[in-house]
Structure formats: C-alpha cells, structure tokens
Design an enzyme around this catalytic site. Structure first.
Site, short mmCIF file in Angstrom:
data_model
loop_
_atom_site.label_atom_id
_atom_site.label_comp_id
_atom_site.label_asym_id
_atom_site.label_seq_id
_atom_site.Cartn_x
_atom_site.Cartn_y
_atom_site.Cartn_z
N GLU A 1 8.84 -12.74 10.69
CA GLU A 1 8.65 -14.00 9.81
C GLU A 1 9.07 -14.09 8.45
O GLU A 1 9.42 -14.95 7.57
CB GLU A 1 7.05 -14.32 9.85
CG GLU A 1 6.43 -14.64 11.01
CD GLU A 1 6.53 -13.31 12.00
OE1 GLU A 1 6.34 -12.04 11.64
OE2 GLU A 1 6.45 -13.62 13.16
N ASP B 1 10.66 -9.21 17.20
CA ASP B 1 9.31 -9.34 16.63
C ASP B 1 9.46 -9.30 15.27
O ASP B 1 10.28 -9.03 14.65
CB ASP B 1 8.39 -8.32 17.42
CG ASP B 1 6.97 -8.51 17.15
OD1 ASP B 1 6.74 -9.57 16.68
OD2 ASP B 1 6.13 -7.54 17.15
N ASP C 1 0.00 -13.23 18.73
CA ASP C 1 -1.27 -12.26 18.97
C ASP C 1 -2.41 -13.03 19.19
O ASP C 1 -3.28 -13.20 18.33
CB ASP C 1 -1.39 -11.37 17.90
CG ASP C 1 -0.02 -10.39 17.76
OD1 ASP C 1 0.65 -10.12 18.62
OD2 ASP C 1 -0.04 -9.75 16.72
#
Ligand code: NOJ
Length: 984
Positions: A563, A560, A637
C-alpha cells in the site's frame, strides 16, 4: 538435534517487530478494525475543508461557484477544446488561472483536465527547503492509461451560438454533446439530447490554489502588517486554515511543503438511483449515501490504500486498493466517470429525491445521485462515459486502463496457501496429502517465513533446505509454487539486496531527501521506489534463476504489504511528505505505489527466462486503475466469520465491473478458525471467485481440505471438482475479460440491465456469458436459498435439471452437500469431466458440452482454448469456437469464431488434433426425441466417406419438476474442428 526455529534466541529486531505488529495487527484480543488508526473525513484537513465548502454552498441560497471560463481564451482543434478557467479569490481581487482541456475521444468518452498555471508574479516558494516538485502531479495517466486516447475526428463545435455557452458534439454520429457553461463554469454531458452527467451543478468545484505561507506576524514586526491583511482576507472567505500548512495525526506530523492544494468537484447523475464501483470498500454493490440518515453512512467513501486488517464490514472506510471509477445505472442507460487522481480521495454520495409536482401524484418522482469527489493534490482529470450499456462502460474503461491480463491456466485453478508452510518437507507433505485424498489443486504458496530473517530473495537455510527438490516434486504433477516478495527491504548488514538498493539510490526518500527508513516484517526496512525506471531494471535482475537461487520456472510471486504498509508510519503507511523519483511527494502518488511495485514484479517475471516467455502470475494486495493488466488481487485480511463470507460476494462483483475482475477473498477467512460448516460453505462460494485461494493466519489451526474429515472433506472435494470441471468455461470468461473488459463474474444488473428490481441484487452471480447463475450459501445452518431470476427463461438446476421459471425469487434446496447453481436456458457450457490432480494434467482431456435449451429450443456458447502458458495465442495459437443449437432444425454445430490461419495457429491445432468432444448433454430435450436412439454426425475436413456417421443417443425423462435430457455419447468430433450433429 535439529535446531528448531522456535527455540532460537530472539533477536532484538524481531522483538520490536512483534511489539509493533502487536500494536498494529497481530494479536488483537477482540477482532476488529482499529478505527483510531485511520482518519475520518474531519481528521483529514482537505476533506474537512471541502465538506465544509459543500455545506456552505448548500446553505447559501445565492451560492455561486467562483469559477468562470474566460471566453477569450477558448480554442478548439483536433477534438480538443482548450481554455482558461479563472478562479476568483480574495473578494474578487485575484484571479487564479486554471488551464482547461476537454478532450473528446474517438471512443465517445470525454476527458476534462484542469491544471494550475504558474503565478505570473513568479513561482511560489515551498515552505520548507523541501525538494518536493512544484507542479501538480500529472503522471497518474502514465501509469494508469495504456490506450483509448485517440482524439475524435468528428467532434465539432455546435454552430448554434448561445451567449455564455460552448457546445461540442462528439461520439458516434454526434450523439453526445458537452454543453459548457462559462460562468459559473459547468459542464453538462448529454446523450441523445438528454443530460446524464453534470459537472459543478452544485458549485462545489474547488481547486485549492497554491499560495505563499504567511507566517504569523510577530508583534514587533512592522513588515508583518501586510501579511496580517492577507490573512484576514483568507479568513474573510471563511476558510479553515488550521490544516493548510501542517497536519498531525496519531503522533505523526505532515509538513505539507506546498500547503493546501486539494481538487474537488461535484458530479451529478440526474435520474440515476444506483451508483456502483469505486472499490475497494467492504460494502454493498449499490452504494449507500454518505451524509447520514437511516442506515446510511456518515463518512464519505475513502480511497487511500492502507493495511486495514480485520476490516469492518458495511463501511465506506478505505481498504487496500483504489479504483476511482464509478458507474451510474438506470433502466436503459449506464454512464460513469473515472477520476484519474492517485492522491488520497474521498467521495460523498447523496440521493436527494426531487419533490414531485403535487398534481402529478408523485408519479414523476425520481432520484438523482449527486457525488462530490475530493482529492488532496494533483490535477483534476476526469473521464466521462455515456454508455449506454454496462458493456460499453467496461469496454471503454478497459480500452483506457487495459484489460485483464490473460492468465496461465493454472492461475484460475485452486491455490492452497497459509502463513506458513514451514519447511520444504511440509510443502511436499501437503502436496502428497492432496493426492492421497484425490483433491485437486494447482498451486501451493509460501508466506514470509520461508525467507531467512525476512530477507526476500533468500531461503531460510534451516527450514527450506532444498527448494529445488521441492519445486521438482510439484512439477511432476504440473503444480506451481508462489512465494511472497514484499516491497520493504530489510535494512541490515550482510544483505546484498539492501546494499544495492542503497548504493544504486533506488529507495523512497524522506522529506529531507535522505533514504526513508521505517518498520515492517523484517524490522528496520527501506522501500523500493518503482516509479524509478532504474529500480524496475534492478528488480528484474533479482528474479533471474541464478540470482534468486532455488526458484524454478514453476515459481510465481505474491506481492503483499504494497500500500505500502509501514508499521510505524501514519495510518500504517508512509509519510505523505516522503519523496519519490522525480521528487514527487508520496502524497501525490500514494494510491499508485502498489501498482508500480506489482508492475516491476510482472516485468521481472517476464524476463527471467530466455526462450519462450511464459505469462507471469503475480498477486497484489494494493492496486489502482490499471493493475488488472498485471495480475490478480485479493481482498486482504478478512475474518473467519459468516459475515465476511457474505461480504466477499459484492466486493468481488464490484471488482469485476470496475475493470479488475481477477479477484478473490481468502477462503476460510484469514483471522480466526472457521467452523467446519463455514469452511465448507466458503469453499462452495470460493469456487465462484475468479481468483480462488484458501489462506489462513499464522495463529490459526491448519485447515487444508483433507483435514476437515467426513462429510466435509468429501463435500469440499466435490466443490473443487466442480471448479475444475468448469475450467474451460472460466478460461473462456477470462478471455472475454482480456479482450472486451467484461467482468468474469457478473452482477444481475450487468446481465439484465433493464430489470429494475434486480439492480441492487449482489448476493448471486453469473459466470462469464454462460448463464451459469450461482448463489452461494452465506448463512449458518441455511438449507435453501432464494435465487432471483430476472427473466422468464427456464433455469435448470446444474445437478438434477429441476426447472425454475418466472421473474422473481425461487427457493432452491441447498443442504450442506449442495452448491446452488442454475443454468439459464439458451447457453452451451463446455466442461472437462475427468477428475485430475491439477489443471495442467487436463490439457488434452476431452470435452463435454452441456446444451441448455431456452424456451424456444435454442442455445449458443463459445469456447476459447490456447496453450495456457505462453504468449503464442497473440500470434494465433488458439482455438475459438462457437457452438450453436438450432431448435428449428434440431441441429448442433461448431464453427470457428475467428477466421485466421497462422503458422503458430496451425501448429497449435496439430497439438490439439486428438482432443475431442466426448459427450453432448441436451438439457430440456424435446419429448419427441423419446424414442430416438441415434443422431447423425458430420465433421469437416475428413474424406467424404468418413464425414458422416451415426452415433448413439439416449433420452431421459426428468419427472418431478425436472427437465428431460438427452445424451450423445462420444460423437468423436474434434474440439478444434467444424462439425454438426443432426438430431432429426
Ligand atoms: C498480510 C497479508 O494480508 C496476509 O495475507 C499475509 O499472510 C501476511 N501479511 C503475512 O505475510
């Protein structure tokens, strides 16, 4: 008293993180994206400059692109055309030399690369004493590309010489042609004599060449005069210099040591009204235009991987991943481009209608799609695909960037996640409750709270006391555990992982070349730099069972925040002037970072066990072209709202046609509490996501399916069972994706490429090649759906065989307990009907074949099977059958799809020897079978006498708009063998 986490004294780091998280994402009172955290085009210097450039070009009738190919530099050999393109700057006084390469590939794809030559009068000097590399980033291909680069043997220069043009024939039978105009420099790509893709037609090619920063002259400085002159010349060209050398946003300043260096190009698809692709955006499949106007966007589509929680729907805003691959589609043709650049990228899309000749009464009116691609740095490197089918595009793109990794079979079953299952006992309890309610699931997930103070590769000793026992319990029913591991490493004392990261010098650096420190879940953190091969090696070691103690062969990984998400960084990510391995700036590689981290995890999982290697499973949030080779993705999300459920369908379809089909969205919605109806509908839709996981935010109420109560729990259970029943079809669809690049779930245009009315349909999907057409309910209170049928085949309701036929929309009932799913005539669908606790327990279950007859009474289908775990399928250990129902002979047969005999293959067949087809259902069975009671079954390989047998058959009248059907009970034919069932 058991010490409780909730009552332990907060550490100051925790306090600060919560504060930052509050600012950035956690407890936002009204849900919604923080627009002010993310740039708009005019806040991103290079985007603004290039849009201005485009406006100027459009407003100037005599606009001529300042780029020209120097014909004296031209050469062509072995499928590669090389030349130099000259950019005229400063009123013609200076020419910047841009080496051009057009590579014609054996596959029929062309690749155009434009670089920048080093200055003849010496190299440019970086503005600061930055260590940043002084080259245009040219390693994106090393990460994204894995094949398909063989150059064409047949490509040849045309012998018809036309002044000012160079023409090259390429592709199968020389059907493709690249027509390169020298001045201004343009390329037209033709197929069969018709132009499908045009480069620089609008003259927007813009390579911002490197230049020296000219410091503003001080009044008293005489020697400044020269510089002043230079500056005037730049201004004379009307360029906006304000963001050339430094740029600030949200309190962060980007030092831009190399100054302006964007690359931009206009690409036109003449006659194409629909373009798809360039994920990830929360938008429709058929991309809207971006220059304003009714219902259109005002901003370009942005690709800059970012942690955009609570993201906005119907928006071109950037999200977590980037695949710069776009397809243009019209009846009879699909073409596309892949813009291989890992820097921040913006794409404008416009669709001007060509003015028809008034005498033609508008009949010839057609639309072009014009696109404008703008990247901040790096090479201009573009692949051009000329199709002509959507299948050609996905295959050719997959040959370049890799096909979907063949997952273990558990990975395509149901995953149960939340932030967080709080103790190992909690995990075991959830596991038991699934069993108690007879709800199937395969994987339970642990979010960040399982760690000790967010230190990855540790377990919280108070809450996860015995992870080994927990794994063992799961393993008893072949279940798995996925644990989260993020790329930020807690910067703290007494944590060997950070000590090694620092000591071995494997972290991302700041612009000064020192270790970069930022904030994420653990507080102060550093980020592993997986561009560095040594970092990958080190990472591998951390996953070994004796290093990450408490993990087991049934532990898998979730990546997770890659980015990367940095709570206190610009746009919640890293400063662009940070440095990576090889001294590439973060600006150059930003969109690749997530892939490199995900790749390191994949490599680590491959190596953690000696002996037979199991296929890794690693989920990623950030991605780039090529990430499909490594694992699955999810759409981040989302919100527990109906609109987010609806938006998930086009997003996942888009992932599929963009080469990364192992995709899903958080079922139930991440933020907020879904109503029971929404949760139920979301499960009914989620069973059609290739990656199927329920997940929820830490502040939400528990919502495991067994908690919903009557009638919801039962309805959700039925939905889950449907997913499990169809796992053989899903697995075969994954295999197809892994070998041909075809999407796992497919939009209408992909299946019916000539059906113009259906090109924009993006709220229904086909599963693999099975003609299984699903239309999830995505609106509150809805009790029926309109399904769009693109052809005139009969479509049968999956559950009761009601027939729908005829091109256009059909209303089908969808009360809460019903999942709208149709079967298109002409397919044979493999199922496993016995309800089990997990997919692992279905390994040797028998099969049901559903033969769905088309209007001529025929049907076809395939089934792919392997051990679902190892790589032995690569050595022939699989079963791949073709089933075929011949309506003329009324006979169903099973034959081998691939002829191969290998030792591993034979061994695998032996393990499957007893696995049989236990039921055949014929949907649309002819009335002439009404009185039939038995069929003749013949199986290959057995003794003569045993080969032929008669087996019971029963015919049923459908009535009330339903198709008749027949059932052959237990023909006892092996799933891996050849056989035939004669119905006449
Ligand atoms: C952000 C992810 O998108 C979400 O799925 C996860 O639960 C949180 N990070 C916490 O790890």
């Amino acid at each position: 008293m058991t010490p409780s986490k909730a009552w332990s004294a907060p550490r100051w780091t925790t306090v600060v993180v919560v504060l930052l998280a509050t600012l950035c994402c956690l407890f936002v009172p009204a849900l919604g994206v923080k627009h002010e955290n993310f740039k708009k085009c005019d806040q991103s210097g290079f985007c603004k400059r290039n849009r201005q450039f485009a406006d100027k070009a459009a407003a100037t009738t005599s606009w001529t692109s300042p780029y020209a190919l120097d014909p004296t530099s031209l050469s062509f050999s072995d499928g590669i055309l090389s030349a130099v393109v000259l950019k005229t700057v400063k009123d013609g006084q200076e020419k910047v030399r841009l080496p051009l390469k057009v590579t014609f590939l054996e596959s029929g794809v062309a690749r155009v690369t434009l670089d920048e030559e080093k200055r003849q009068k010496g190299d440019i000097v970086l503005r600061h004493d930055s260590k940043a590399r002084k080259e245009r980033y040219n390693e994106a291909g090393a990460w994204a590309l894995v094949g398909g680069l063989e150059t064409s043997k047949g490509a040849a220069l045309s012998d018809k010489v036309e002044e000012g043009f160079t023409k090259v024939f390429y592709g199968k039978g020389g059907k493709h042609q690249a027509i390169i105009r020298h001045a201004p420099f343009e390329i037209d790509f033709q197929r069969d004599g018709e132009t499908h893709v045009k480069f620089n037609q609008r003259g927007l090619l813009n390579i911002e060449h490197w230049r020296q920063k000219v410091e503003k002259p001080q009044e008293e400085k005489k020697e400044g005069e020269e510089a002043k002159e230079e500056e005037k010349k730049e201004e004379a060209q009307g360029e906006d210099e304000s963001t050339w050398w430094e740029e600030s946003f949200g309190g962060n300043t980007d030092s831009k040591p190399r100054g302006p260096e964007a690359v931009a190009l206009d690409i036109t698809f003449p006659g194409y009204e629909h373009v798809f692709g360039i994920p990830e955006h929360a938008t429709r499949l058929s991309l809207k235009t971006t220059r304003g106007g009714d219902g259109n966007y005002k901003e370009p589509y942005r690709l800059y991987n970012a942690d955009v929680f609570e993201y906005e729907l119907d928006s071109p805003m950037t999200l977590y991943g980037a695949i710069p691959f776009m397809q243009a589609h019209r009846k009879g043709s699909t073409v596309g481009v892949f813009w291989l650049n890992a820097a921040e990228t913006w794409i404008d899309v416009v669709k001007p209608k060509s003015i028809p000749n008034p005498l033609s009464l508008g009949v010839l009116r057609h639309t072009d799609t014009q696109t404008h691609w703008i990247s901040e740095s790096g090479l201009l490197d573009v692949f051009v695909f000329l199709g002509p089918t959507p299948q050609d595009l996905t295959r050719q793109y997959g040959e370049l960037t890799g096909f979907t990794a063949m997952p273990q079979s558990f990975a395509i079953a149901y995953h149960q996640c939340r932030w967080n299952y709080v103790t190992d006992e909690d995990v075991k309890d959830v596991d038991r409750r699934f069993d108690k309610f007879k709800i199937p699931y395969d994987v339970i997930w642990l979010d960040i709270e399982y760690t000790q103070e967010k230190k990855y590769f540790t377990w919280d000793p108070l809450t996860f006391v015995n992870p080994t026992k927990m794994h063992k319990q799961l393993d008893k029913s072949e279940r798995k555990l996925v644990a989260i591991i993020d790329p930020h490493i807690k910067n703290t004392d007494n944590y060997p992982v950070i000590d090694e990261l620092k000591k071995k010098d494997l972290a991302v650096k700041n612009k000064e070349g020192n270790l970069y420190e930022g904030w994420c879940w653990p507080g102060s953190s550093m980020w592993i730099d997986c561009f560095n091969p040594a970092a990958i090696n080190w990472w591998k070691g951390l996953f070994k069972y004796d290093s990450f103690k408490g993990t087991a062969p049934n532990t898998f990984i979730w990546n997770d925040m890659n980015e990367p998400s940095v709570f206190n960084g610009p746009e919640t990510t890293m400063p662009k002037d940070n440095l990576h391995f090889g001294n590439w700036e973060h600006r150059d590689v930003h969109n690749l970072y997530g892939l490199t981290f995900h790749n390191a995890t994949y490599q680590a999982l491959l190596e953690r066990k000696k002996g037979t290697i199991r296929r890794p499973f690693a989920l990623t949030r950030a991605f780039y072209a090529g990430s499909q080779r490594i694992g699955a993705m999810w759409t981040g999300d989302n919100l527990a709202e109906w609109s987010h459920l609806e938006a998930s369908i086009p997003m996942i379809l888009n992932q599929g046609i963009s080469g990364f089909p192992f995709a899903g969205a958080d079922v139930g919605g991440f933020f907020g509490n879904p109503s029971k109806e929404l949760l139920t509908r979301w499960y009914q839709a989620g069973i059609y996501y290739p990656f199927f996981r329920g997940h929820a935010h830490i502040d939400t109420r528990r919502r495991e399916p067994y908690l919903a109560g009557a009638p919801y729990t039962e309805i959700i259970t039925q939905a889950l069972r449907l997913r499990y029943q169809l796992l053989p079809a899903w697995y075969t669809a994954f295999h197809e994706a892994a070998t041909t690049g075809a999407p796992i779930v497919r939009p209408n245009f992909y299946v019916h490429p000539d059906d113009e009315k259906g090109f924009a349909v993006d709220d229904q999907l086909y599963i693999g090649s099975y003609g299984l057409l699903a239309k999830p309910v995505t609106k509150e209170g809805q009790s029926s759906v309109d399904v769009y049928l693109a052809d005139d085949q009969p479509y049968y309701d999956y559950f009761d065989y009601t027939v729908y036929q005829g091109h256009g929309h059909h209303n089908i009932p969808a009360p809460l307990e019903k999942i709208p799913l149709l079967m298109q005539g002409g397919h044979i669908i493999p199922r496993r009907d016995r309800p089990r606790r997990s997919s692992g327990l279905m390994k040797y279950d028998p099969f049901t074949l559903v033969v769905v007859l088309d209007k001529d009474g025929n049907a076809q289908g395939t089934l792919y099977l392997d051990d679902g775990e190892t790589f032995e399928y690569e050595q022939g250990a699989y079963i791949h059958r073709r089933f075929s129902f011949d309506g003329k002979r009324n006979s169903l047969s099973s034959s081998n799809l691939v002829d191969r005999v290998t030792v591993k293959g034979e061994n695998y067949l032996k393990t499957m020897a007893k696995v049989r087809v236990e039921k055949v259902i014929i949907v649309g069975a002819p009335k002439s079978w009404r009185n039939k009671k038995e069929v003749v079954v013949m199986e290959e390989g057995k003794k003569e006498s045993a080969r032929k047998k008669t087996v019971e058959m029963e015919w049923f009248e459908g009535g009330k708009g339903r198709a008749d059907w027949a059932v052959v009970r237990d023909p006892k034919v092996g799933v891996g063998r050849g056989w035939r069932i004669d119905f006449d």
